[in-house]
Design a protein around this motif. Structure first.
Motif, PDB file in Angstrom:
ATOM      1  N   SER A  96      17.120 -13.535  -6.317  1.00 24.76           N
ATOM      2  CA  SER A  96      18.250 -12.703  -5.881  1.00 24.76           C
ATOM      3  C   SER A  96      18.663 -11.695  -6.949  1.00 24.76           C
ATOM      4  CB  SER A  96      19.442 -13.595  -5.526  1.00 24.76           C
ATOM      5  OG  SER A  96      19.823 -14.391  -6.644  1.00 24.76           O
ATOM      6  N   LYS A  97      18.596 -12.088  -8.210  1.00 27.57           N
ATOM      7  CA  LYS A  97      18.990 -11.178  -9.278  1.00 27.57           C
ATOM      8  C   LYS A  97      17.993 -10.036  -9.423  1.00 27.57           C
ATOM      9  CE  LYS A  97      20.875 -11.276 -13.942  1.00 27.57           C
ATOM     10  NZ  LYS A  97      21.242 -12.145 -15.098  1.00 27.57           N
ATOM     11  N   GLN A  98      16.719 -10.348  -9.334  1.00 23.11           N
ATOM     12  CA  GLN A  98      15.698  -9.304  -9.421  1.00 23.11           C
ATOM     13  C   GLN A  98      15.772  -8.358  -8.225  1.00 23.11           C
ATOM     14  OE1 GLN A  98      12.316 -11.958  -9.749  1.00 23.11           O
ATOM     15  NE2 GLN A  98      12.105 -11.554 -11.951  1.00 23.11           N
ATOM     16  N   THR A  99      16.057  -8.912  -7.044  1.00 28.11           N
ATOM     17  CA  THR A  99      16.219  -8.066  -5.861  1.00 28.11           C
ATOM     18  C   THR A  99      17.395  -7.116  -6.041  1.00 28.11           C
ATOM     19  OG1 THR A  99      15.315  -9.820  -4.461  1.00 28.11           O
ATOM     20  CG2 THR A  99      16.559  -8.072  -3.371  1.00 28.11           C
ATOM     21  N   ALA A 100      18.469  -7.624  -6.647  1.00 27.69           N
ATOM     22  CA  ALA A 100      19.631  -6.764  -6.917  1.00 27.69           C
ATOM     23  C   ALA A 100      19.272  -5.663  -7.906  1.00 27.69           C
ATOM     24  CB  ALA A 100      20.781  -7.607  -7.457  1.00 27.69           C
TER      25      ALA A 100
ATOM     26  N   VAL B  74       5.313  -0.492 -12.872  1.00 23.75           N
ATOM     27  CA  VAL B  74       6.700  -0.932 -12.727  1.00 23.75           C
ATOM     28  C   VAL B  74       7.052  -1.152 -11.266  1.00 23.75           C
ATOM     29  CG1 VAL B  74       9.096  -0.270 -13.111  1.00 23.75           C
ATOM     30  CG2 VAL B  74       7.389   0.212 -14.862  1.00 23.75           C
ATOM     31  N   CYS B  75       6.661  -0.222 -10.397  1.00 23.46           N
ATOM     32  CA  CYS B  75       6.991  -0.332  -8.973  1.00 23.46           C
ATOM     33  C   CYS B  75       6.256  -1.484  -8.311  1.00 23.46           C
ATOM     34  CB  CYS B  75       6.671   0.983  -8.265  1.00 23.46           C
ATOM     35  SG  CYS B  75       7.763   2.344  -8.739  1.00 23.46           S
ATOM     36  N   ASP B  76       5.061  -1.773  -8.791  1.00 19.02           N
ATOM     37  CA  ASP B  76       4.315  -2.904  -8.228  1.00 19.02           C
ATOM     38  C   ASP B  76       5.062  -4.210  -8.483  1.00 19.02           C
ATOM     39  OD1 ASP B  76       1.807  -4.133  -7.098  1.00 19.02           O
ATOM     40  OD2 ASP B  76       1.788  -5.036  -9.097  1.00 19.02           O
ATOM     41  N   VAL B  77       5.633  -4.343  -9.671  1.00 17.00           N
ATOM     42  CA  VAL B  77       6.423  -5.541  -9.986  1.00 17.00           C
ATOM     43  C   VAL B  77       7.677  -5.591  -9.116  1.00 17.00           C
ATOM     44  CG1 VAL B  77       7.717  -6.727 -11.790  1.00 17.00           C
ATOM     45  CG2 VAL B  77       5.564  -5.588 -12.345  1.00 17.00           C
ATOM     46  N   ALA B  78       8.296  -4.429  -8.905  1.00 14.56           N
ATOM     47  CA  ALA B  78       9.561  -4.385  -8.175  1.00 14.56           C
ATOM     48  C   ALA B  78       9.403  -4.667  -6.692  1.00 14.56           C
ATOM     49  CB  ALA B  78      10.212  -3.016  -8.375  1.00 14.56           C
ATOM     50  N   THR B  79       8.201  -4.543  -6.153  1.00 16.33           N
ATOM     51  CA  THR B  79       8.008  -4.712  -4.708  1.00 16.33           C
ATOM     52  C   THR B  79       7.307  -6.014  -4.339  1.00 16.33           C
ATOM     53  OG1 THR B  79       5.954  -3.412  -4.892  1.00 16.33           O
ATOM     54  CG2 THR B  79       7.967  -2.235  -4.280  1.00 16.33           C
ATOM     55  N   ARG B  80       7.216  -6.936  -5.272  1.00 15.48           N
ATOM     56  CA  ARG B  80       6.617  -8.227  -4.963  1.00 15.48           C
ATOM     57  C   ARG B  80       7.539  -9.047  -4.071  1.00 15.48           C
ATOM     58  NH1 ARG B  80       4.199  -9.779 -10.987  1.00 15.48           N
ATOM     59  NH2 ARG B  80       2.636  -8.119 -11.059  1.00 15.48           N
ATOM     60  N   ARG B  81       6.964  -9.995  -3.364  1.00 20.76           N
ATOM     61  CA  ARG B  81       7.712 -10.773  -2.377  1.00 20.76           C
ATOM     62  C   ARG B  81       8.445 -11.969  -2.989  1.00 20.76           C
ATOM     63  NH1 ARG B  81       6.265  -9.593   2.896  1.00 20.76           N
ATOM     64  NH2 ARG B  81       4.468  -8.201   3.129  1.00 20.76           N
TER      65      ARG B  81
ATOM     66  N   ARG C 211       8.033   3.682  -2.330  1.00 20.06           N
ATOM     67  CA  ARG C 211       7.604   3.702  -0.934  1.00 20.06           C
ATOM     68  C   ARG C 211       6.105   3.418  -0.834  1.00 20.06           C
ATOM     69  NH1 ARG C 211       8.756   3.555   4.595  1.00 20.06           N
ATOM     70  NH2 ARG C 211       7.447   5.052   5.709  1.00 20.06           N
ATOM     71  N   LYS C 212       5.346   3.950  -1.783  1.00 22.38           N
ATOM     72  CA  LYS C 212       3.901   3.745  -1.785  1.00 22.38           C
ATOM     73  C   LYS C 212       3.562   2.284  -2.060  1.00 22.38           C
ATOM     74  CE  LYS C 212      -0.282   5.495  -4.051  1.00 22.38           C
ATOM     75  NZ  LYS C 212      -0.795   6.416  -5.091  1.00 22.38           N
ATOM     76  N   ALA C 213       4.342   1.653  -2.946  1.00 19.71           N
ATOM     77  CA  ALA C 213       4.091   0.250  -3.276  1.00 19.71           C
ATOM     78  C   ALA C 213       4.500  -0.683  -2.145  1.00 19.71           C
ATOM     79  CB  ALA C 213       4.842  -0.122  -4.560  1.00 19.71           C
ATOM     80  N   ASN C 214       5.552  -0.324  -1.414  1.00 21.43           N
ATOM     81  CA  ASN C 214       6.026  -1.160  -0.306  1.00 21.43           C
ATOM     82  C   ASN C 214       6.684  -0.250   0.713  1.00 21.43           C
ATOM     83  OD1 ASN C 214       7.400  -2.910   1.464  1.00 21.43           O
ATOM     84  ND2 ASN C 214       7.610  -4.458  -0.132  1.00 21.43           N
ATOM     85  N   HIS C 215       6.083  -0.077   1.874  1.00 27.49           N
ATOM     86  CA  HIS C 215       6.551   0.888   2.865  1.00 27.49           C
ATOM     87  C   HIS C 215       7.903   0.518   3.465  1.00 27.49           C
ATOM     88  CE1 HIS C 215       3.079   3.595   3.193  1.00 27.49           C
ATOM     89  NE2 HIS C 215       2.367   2.543   2.853  1.00 27.49           N
ATOM     90  N   ARG C 216       8.360  -0.687   3.248  1.00 27.21           N
ATOM     91  CA  ARG C 216       9.612  -1.085   3.876  1.00 27.21           C
ATOM     92  C   ARG C 216      10.829  -0.797   3.005  1.00 27.21           C
ATOM     93  NH1 ARG C 216       9.254  -7.154   4.765  1.00 27.21           N
ATOM     94  NH2 ARG C 216       8.489  -6.981   2.621  1.00 27.21           N
ATOM     95  N   ILE C 217      10.659  -0.823   1.694  1.00 24.23           N
ATOM     96  CA  ILE C 217      11.813  -0.850   0.806  1.00 24.23           C
ATOM     97  C   ILE C 217      12.757   0.346   0.969  1.00 24.23           C
ATOM     98  CG2 ILE C 217      12.440  -0.573  -1.624  1.00 24.23           C
ATOM     99  CD1 ILE C 217      10.605  -2.767  -2.317  1.00 24.23           C
TER     100      ILE C 217
END
Length: 734
Positions: free
Chosen positions: A420-424, A409-416, A446-452
């Motif tokens: 805009s709706k998915q980011t929200a 789930v987190c891998d999907v959420a941290t894709r580039r 955090r593990k999937a994307n260190h910036r989020i």
């Protein structure tokens, strides 16, 4: 009698004969509006004292749910709930008044005083005998009528405008249903009643597993036909899952084309299925399979507006171990439970449930060996439930399954490539996890994307640590200690768009204090929060003022906590006053006893007669301890009564005094009971059959004091001298 339609989402109006259909439709509607929680809540609704924000949110959702329930009531049912102010009470009253009992459900829909003639009032007279036969469960008479009038098989003449099959299913006349299915064709199963429901819908609603299987076998298109009168035009598999018919849902899912759940209707059915799987213990197979086939469903809108499966996972209170409050012994058992399980296997058509065999197995008695085995398994299971171990095992299994799903789930959420709706959706999910204290979710993100987690802010420009302080989620805030000093200083020195710093957030009055006993301990916890944040806050920003009130964080803390300080003072004084009275009584008693010793004094020497006896020495020592400790406790509690009750006194001074006062009072009570028991043994020497039982009863006051006051004593000790509210060791982001 056909039900009329209400103004809301084409839902039918409630009358005195359609409660089951009405309640299902309204429940689905309330689920879609995300207000069903206020109806099924098992606890008392919040009050303004529990927190203004929480109370306002409940009041808003309650008004929405109550309005929907009232609007969907007809003229004859609205008076039942007239004057009721909560949605839960209105729902419960309607269920109590209108829901048919089990004995009535299979035999009647109309009141028992009605005759068959009255029952056929709205039915074509020609076909009345058929429906009367179905009502009685007389298949021979029904078959004879159908042989003479073949068109009656598809005639829509039941009380709800449905066919004989509709009527038989609603009245649970299973043998008639099976015979009718043999005579009907595929198109016949798609006939709708006046409410636009097929007979297949009612079979799902009532959980008729074997009937569902037979109907799908005859007409496979039933699994893809949406129920247009259900909120959102939902598919059969989603309806079955929502109603809790898990085996039926698995069977229908194995036959439903994947595009129906992932592409049709914007993929909402698939997203809703995944969402509901997150809230059900060990019901992950459908959700797991869907996420593997279509990962983007994690960020697809469900039937609840602006909600996604990712948001549901982040907001589930029991999805992760950090959200489950366990006592120390429960935590020990939980940590030592080893669950070995493979990842949930995908579902396919080869593993669907054979409902005919299932029903046959229920009808036929098991052999002796399986019966005995099942009996002992049931005994062991009930024993484990009684000890609480079975529930802890289920919780641990639930958490392990969630942790298997979380990386996907987190891998999907941290894709580039998110829109805009998915980011929200991702932003809402992260801040929802912060609000609920789901530290595992944040670590995985955090593990999937260190910036989020570090760069993301909400609509008020608050970081996750800012929001964690506001929500008093210490496990989330403790993650800040895993950052470098430079990054940590950069985070804590930022402010929201109103120039409220993270220290201003600590100065606000928390709405999450209900789990702490007493206003004094609540004030202590608030001070600990403020002091800890202040400790890592850059000194040069301590005097920064916000834009809304133009006050510093410390001034904001004082302003917001005036009422809590007053309540804490009253709480401490009330406890101290009660304990002072008890301590003074013990002082009076033990002082008098010291000069009226058991057996009296020797007239010649003045020494006690039983001076040489062992129990007399025990009596003197315990009497002295009780007198001295009770006197000390009185002095300590007097010190509490005369304290100044400044804000900082609640941090350590007042809790320390209360600890010492409770300890010395307990010691005086215990010593007093020892003195009483030793005096009893001296006076009744040789009469142990009397003295021993009475001495055992003397332990009751000690046990009652421990039972009632020890939790308070332990809380004060842990809050004051424990490791603190921030676990600085739990600071890794891995």
């Amino acid at each position: 009698m056909a039900a009329t339609v209400s103004p809301i989402a084409n839902l039918q109006l409630l009358n005195r004969h359609n409660y089951e259909d009405w309640s299902f439709q309204v429940k689905v509607y309330l689920l879609a509006k995300d207000v069903w929680d206020v109806v099924e809540a098992a606890t008392e609704p919040p009050t303004p004292e529990d927190g203004e924000a929480e109370f306002r949110a409940w009041r808003k959702n309650n008004a929405k749910a109550l309005l929907a329930i009232r609007t969907c009531c007809g003229d004859d049912t609205y008076p039942i709930i007239k004057g009721i102010t909560t949605a839960k009470a209105a729902w419960d009253v309607l269920a109590e008044k209108l829901k048919p009992s089990d004995s009535e459900e299979g035999t009647q829909v109309k009141p028992s005083c009605e005759t068959d003639a009255t029952y056929t009032h709205n039915i074509n007279v020609k076909y009345a005998p058929l429906y009367a036969s179905v009502k009685r469960g007389d298949w021979n008479a029904a078959k004879e009528f159908i042989d003479r009038h073949p068109e009656a098989l598809t005639h829509r003449g039941s009380s709800s405008g449905g066919t004989a099959l509709h009527e038989a299913i609603q009245r649970k006349q299973l043998h008639i249903v099976e015979e009718l299915l043999k005579l009907m064709t595929e198109p016949d199963l798609e006939i709708e009643d006046d409410l636009r429901f097929t007979a297949f819908f009612y079979a799902l609603q009532k959980g008729m597993a074997a009937i569902v299987a037979k109907m799908v076998k005859k007409n496979k298109s039933l699994v893809t036909m949406r129920f247009t009168n259900v909120a959102g035009n939902q598919t059969p598999v989603l309806v079955a899952h929502t109603l809790g018919h898990w085996e039926i849902a698995r069977f229908l899912y194995s036959l439903t084309p994947i595009h129906v759940l992932t592409q049709d209707n914007s993929g909402r059915d698939g997203a809703q299925l995944i969402t509901e799987c997150f809230f059900q213990i060990n019901k992950f197979d459908i959700g797991w399979d869907l996420l593997q086939k279509c990962p983007k469903l994690a960020l697809t809108e469900t039937y609840a507006t602006d909600r996604s499966p990712l948001y549901a996972l982040a907001g589930s209170r029991f999805a992760f171990s950090s959200g489950v409050p366990l006592r120390f012994w429960q935590r020990w058992i939980y940590n030592n439970i080893h669950v070995q399980q493979p990842q949930p296997a995908p579902i396919n058509s080869d593993v669907c449930v054979n409902f005919e065999e299932l029903e046959d197995d229920k009808r036929n008695p098991r052999d002796l060996i399986s019966s005995v085995t099942g009996f002992f398994q049931g005994v062991v299971k009930n024993l484990l439930k009684l000890l609480g171990i079975h529930d802890l095992h289920e919780i641990r299994l639930h958490h392990d399954r969630i942790l298997q799903i979380l990386p996907l789930v987190c891998d999907v959420a941290t894709r580039r490539n998110l829109d805009s709706k998915q980011t929200a959706f991702v932003q809402k999910a992260i801040f929802r996890a912060v609000e609920r204290g789901q530290v595992e979710f944040i670590k995985e993100m955090r593990k999937a994307n260190h910036r989020i987690p570090l760069t993301m802010g909400d609509e008020s420009d608050r970081s996750i640590f800012h929001y964690a302080v506001e929500c008093r989620q210490e496990k989330v805030f403790s993650l800040i200690y895993g950052l470098s000093e430079y990054v940590r200083n950069a985070i804590v020195s930022t402010a929201d768009k109103f120039n409220n710093s993270i220290l201003h957030a600590a100065g606000s009055l928390s709405a999450h204090l209900n789990h702490i006993q007493g206003a004094a301990l609540q004030m202590q916890r608030e001070l600990q929060w403020f002091k800890e944040v202040e400790h890592i806050f850059p000194p040069q920003f301590l005097e920064v003022r916000n834009e809304t009130e133009q006050i510093t964080a410390r001034e904001l803390f004082t302003k917001n906590h005036k009422k809590l300080v007053k309540e804490g003072e009253e709480s401490m004084k009330g406890t101290a006053t009660s304990c002072t009275v008890v301590g003074a009584l013990i002082v009076t008693i033990m002082f008098a006893v010291a000069f009226t010793v058991p057996g009296g004094n020797n007239q010649d020497t003045g020494f006690p007669i039983f001076l040489r006896k062992k129990f007399f020495r025990v009596f003197l020592i315990s009497d002295s301890i009780s007198l001295l400790s009770s006197t000390t406790s009185v002095m300590i509690f007097l010190g509490i009564l005369t304290s100044r009750y400044a804000e900082d006194d609640f941090l350590r001074s007042l809790p320390t005094k209360m600890l010492l006062g409770l300890f010395t009072l307990f010691l005086s009570i215990a010593a007093m009971m020892v003195a009483f028991s030793s005096a009893l043994f001296i006076m009744l020497e040789g009469e142990s059959w009397v003295s021993i039982p009475i001495s055992l009863l003397a332990r009751v006051p000690i046990a009652s004091f421990v039972w009632m006051q020890f939790p308070l004593f332990l809380d004060i000790f842990m809050f004051t001298y424990g490791r603190g509210i921030f676990d600085k060791k739990c600071r890794a982001w891995e």
